[in-house]
Design a protein around this motif. Structure first.
Motif, PDB file in Angstrom:
ATOM      1  N   ILE A 474       0.866  -1.183   0.000  1.00  0.00           N
ATOM      2  CA  ILE A 474       0.000   0.000   0.000  1.00  0.00           C
ATOM      3  C   ILE A 474       0.897   1.225   0.000  1.00  0.00           C
ATOM      4  O   ILE A 474       1.597   1.489   0.982  1.00  0.00           O
ATOM      5  CB  ILE A 474      -0.953   0.017   1.204  1.00  0.00           C
ATOM      6  N   GLU A 475       0.872   1.962  -1.093  1.00  0.00           N
ATOM      7  CA  GLU A 475       1.759   3.113  -1.282  1.00  0.00           C
ATOM      8  C   GLU A 475       0.960   4.405  -1.194  1.00  0.00           C
ATOM      9  O   GLU A 475      -0.076   4.555  -1.855  1.00  0.00           O
ATOM     10  CB  GLU A 475       2.456   3.012  -2.640  1.00  0.00           C
ATOM     11  N   ASN A 476       1.446   5.330  -0.414  1.00  0.00           N
ATOM     12  CA  ASN A 476       0.775   6.616  -0.228  1.00  0.00           C
ATOM     13  C   ASN A 476       1.547   7.693  -0.995  1.00  0.00           C
ATOM     14  O   ASN A 476       2.615   8.122  -0.572  1.00  0.00           O
ATOM     15  CB  ASN A 476       0.709   6.966   1.254  1.00  0.00           C
ATOM     16  N   ARG A 477       0.993   8.129  -2.125  1.00  0.00           N
ATOM     17  CA  ARG A 477       1.625   9.174  -2.933  1.00  0.00           C
ATOM     18  C   ARG A 477       1.017  10.544  -2.670  1.00  0.00           C
ATOM     19  O   ARG A 477       1.165  11.460  -3.486  1.00  0.00           O
ATOM     20  CB  ARG A 477       1.516   8.825  -4.419  1.00  0.00           C
ATOM     21  N   THR A 478       0.320  10.699  -1.571  1.00  0.00           N
ATOM     22  CA  THR A 478      -0.218  12.002  -1.200  1.00  0.00           C
ATOM     23  C   THR A 478       0.674  12.609  -0.125  1.00  0.00           C
ATOM     24  O   THR A 478       1.665  12.013   0.288  1.00  0.00           O
ATOM     25  CB  THR A 478      -1.656  11.883  -0.658  1.00  0.00           C
ATOM     26  N   ASP A 479       0.293  13.784   0.355  1.00  0.00           N
ATOM     27  CA  ASP A 479       1.072  14.471   1.376  1.00  0.00           C
ATOM     28  C   ASP A 479       0.430  14.398   2.751  1.00  0.00           C
ATOM     29  O   ASP A 479       0.800  15.145   3.646  1.00  0.00           O
ATOM     30  CB  ASP A 479       1.262  15.944   0.987  1.00  0.00           C
ATOM     31  N   MET A 480      -0.567  13.524   2.926  1.00  0.00           N
ATOM     32  CA  MET A 480      -1.177  13.385   4.238  1.00  0.00           C
ATOM     33  C   MET A 480      -1.343  11.905   4.565  1.00  0.00           C
ATOM     34  O   MET A 480      -1.321  11.055   3.674  1.00  0.00           O
ATOM     35  CB  MET A 480      -2.520  14.120   4.298  1.00  0.00           C
ATOM     36  N   ASP A 481      -1.499  11.598   5.845  1.00  0.00           N
ATOM     37  CA  ASP A 481      -1.696  10.223   6.280  1.00  0.00           C
ATOM     38  C   ASP A 481      -3.041   9.696   5.781  1.00  0.00           C
ATOM     39  O   ASP A 481      -4.032  10.434   5.721  1.00  0.00           O
ATOM     40  CB  ASP A 481      -1.698  10.139   7.807  1.00  0.00           C
TER      41      ASP A 481
END
Length: 555
Positions: A474-481
């Motif tokens: 699970i990859e988070n490419r945003t700037d928030m949690d």
């Protein structure tokens, strides 16, 4: 879309200037004015209609009273006399309750039992469903709302057609029967809430949520007195109404100004002997960094899917993302003392309309705790404490020693397949700020995506095979949690990776929700046991409603 590219061009500059004050203060009570010819805005980008309506002011931080004893949760009565069978009715309906002095009653939506007669003396929390491994559970759901709804059994291993997915709504005025059997190994701390697409956030923030405890016959901690802390938050207008979501609520997820435990603001808790606490984070978007303000340690013994393999001792804080649960051992200590249970400051990197981010929420007091070891241990019940078995404590209230091993958890392996989930976001600033856009129940221009697309009920995002162990990234490419939640099963967190550096998870546990920080990839191992379609999504409910959700087809 990364935040560094969130605002661009003349329109972005003008809007950033316009919203800077309101965004930084996280307030919904300022009038917002936009006129053609504003500094930095070209005529081509000028928008007709110069005034957006001001949201109603919020209730003051001291509008609700504090200091009452922690309310005990209601328990849903079993209507069945058959051993191993739990049968009950849950009714979702509007209920008015007096809340703010001098104002009209506050209209909540809440779950009630049986015929649906509201218990106005009980907290606005759905009744506790207290069941055991092996039980066959039948819940008749009656929807008396003006919206379609469902009941999702968050974390429970139930068949896909019983999971309350958004593809299976219950119409207003209708009812349906949910039926499932709880398998061996499913003991743990769960909860239930609605899951209709684009309506989930509102139904939950208006009060529809409740706890579930599944018990094991051989629970090694049955001797500990048990306390339940179901944490929600409430965004209340000054006139006593539950405030609708603002544009900032949709963007960052809703955080009410009142953080409640079992429906009460900063209640009092008396601890006279070591206790087992079950804690739920049932907030729409608020993260709970649990701690005591004096730094006293506690022990984590359970996570979403039940007991850990071994206790995690001497913790002074524990982060619960929205949707997560934990079981703790809280010691009474040797001498009388006091402490505050708090949600300590945690920066989840909320977005600001001006670009960059908002400051982290300050530390919030959840409850005032009085530790009085040995007091009230002569057989008199302690308010808010339940016992799940024979409480083996001596006259001084001492508990037995905590076992070094709590349960056997075998690591999932070998991996037969791999899946990738990518969280991303995109903002169309022009659409977001068309006249009246902020007054819509579902704002335009915000996209929170899974694998490059917003949720479409007709599209299958991923396909898995029943019974196969998979590794998901699970990859988070945003700037928030963003908290990731997977339906239908539990998973094991293997490792966290950032900047090419992979760090193995330090303990083994069953979970169904895990936080993913910006630019982080979380690797999990999981297995689905039933064919059908499941959901996976961000558990910030506004982001889920805006499209950060996918469908897993299990074949």
């Amino acid at each position: 879309m990364q935040r560094r590219a969130f605002l661009s061009g003349a329109l972005g500059a003008a809007l950033a200037s316009l919203y800077a004050r309101a965004s930084f203060a996280q307030s919904d009570s300022h009038m917002m004015h936009m006129a053609p010819g504003s500094a930095g805005m070209s005529d081509a980008h000028a928008m007709p209609g110069t005034m957006m309506p001001a949201p109603a002011p919020l209730a003051a931080a001291d509008a609700l009273s504090t200091g009452a004893p922690l309310p005990a949760l209601r328990t849903l009565a079993n209507e069945s006399r058959e051993p191993g069978h739990f049968r009950a009715t849950l009714v979702a309906q509007p209920v008015s309750r007096p809340l703010l002095p001098g104002q009209s009653d506050t209209l909540f939506w809440q779950y009630d039992a049986g015929a649906g007669t509201p218990d106005l003396g009980a907290p606005v929390i759905g009744p506790l469903i207290d069941v055991r491994e092996g039980d066959t559970v039948e819940i008749r759901f009656v929807n008396r709302l003006a919206q379609p709804s469902t009941i999702h059994w968050h974390g429970l291993p139930v068949p896909p057609d019983q999971d309350g997915n958004p593809a299976d709504p219950v119409a207003p005025g209708a009812e349906r029967l949910y039926r499932f059997t709880l398998p061996p190994g499913s003991a743990g701390t769960y909860w239930y809430h609605p899951h209709p697409h684009m309506l989930t956030a509102e139904q939950v923030f208006r009060g529809l949520a409740g706890p579930i405890v599944v018990r094991a016959a051989n629970d090694p901690l049955a001797a500990w007195p048990e306390r339940h802390l179901f944490v929600t938050d409430l965004k209340l207008a000054a006139d006593g109404t539950i405030a609708p979501n603002s544009m900032m609520d949709w963007m960052n997820g809703r955080e009410g100004q009142f953080v409640l435990v079992n429906g009460a603001l900063r209640p009092d808790i008396d601890v006279t002997r070591d206790e087992r606490w079950r804690v739920w984070n049932a907030c729409s978007a608020r993260y709970l960094l649990l701690a005591f303000d004096d730094g006293r340690p506690f022990v984590q013994v359970g996570s979403d899917g039940g007991l850990l393999a071994a206790p995690r001792g001497n913790l002074t804080s524990l982060l619960l993302a929205p949707g997560e649960r934990a079981e703790l051992i809280v010691a009474a200590g040797a001498l009388p003392s006091r402490a505050r249970l708090v949600a300590a400051q945690y920066d989840r990197r909320k977005m600001a309309m001006m670009g960059g981010g908002l400051p982290a929420e300050p530390t919030r007091a959840l409850a005032d705790v009085r530790f009085a070891p040995g007091v009230g241990t002569s057989g008199v019940a302690t308010p808010g404490v339940v016992t799940s078995g024979a409480v083996a404590s001596d006259a001084a209230g001492a508990s037995p020693a905590l076992p070094a091993q709590l349960r056997k958890i075998a690591p999932l392996s070998p991996f037969r397949a791999r899946q990738t989930v990518v969280f991303s976001e995109a903002m169309d600033m022009k659409a977001m700020h068309q006249p009246g856009a902020s007054a819509l129940s579902m704002p335009r221009g915000m996209q929170f995506m899974v694998n490059g697309a917003t949720y479409d009920p007709a599209r299958v995002t991923l396909t898995s095979r029943r019974g196969e162990v998979e590794q998901w990234s699970i990859e988070n490419r945003t700037d928030m949690d963003h908290p990731f939640h997977l339906h239908g099963t539990q998973f094991q967190v293997l490792a966290r990776e950032r900047g090419g550096k992979r760090v193995a998870e330090s303990y083994l546990a069953w979970r169904d929700t895990v936080n993913v920080e910006p630019d982080e990839t979380v690797h999990i191992a999981t297995i689905q046991h039933d064919a059908g379609e499941r959901m996976f999504h961000c558990h910030i409910l506004e982001h889920e409603d805006l499209g950060m959700m996918g469908t897993l087809r299990v074949v």
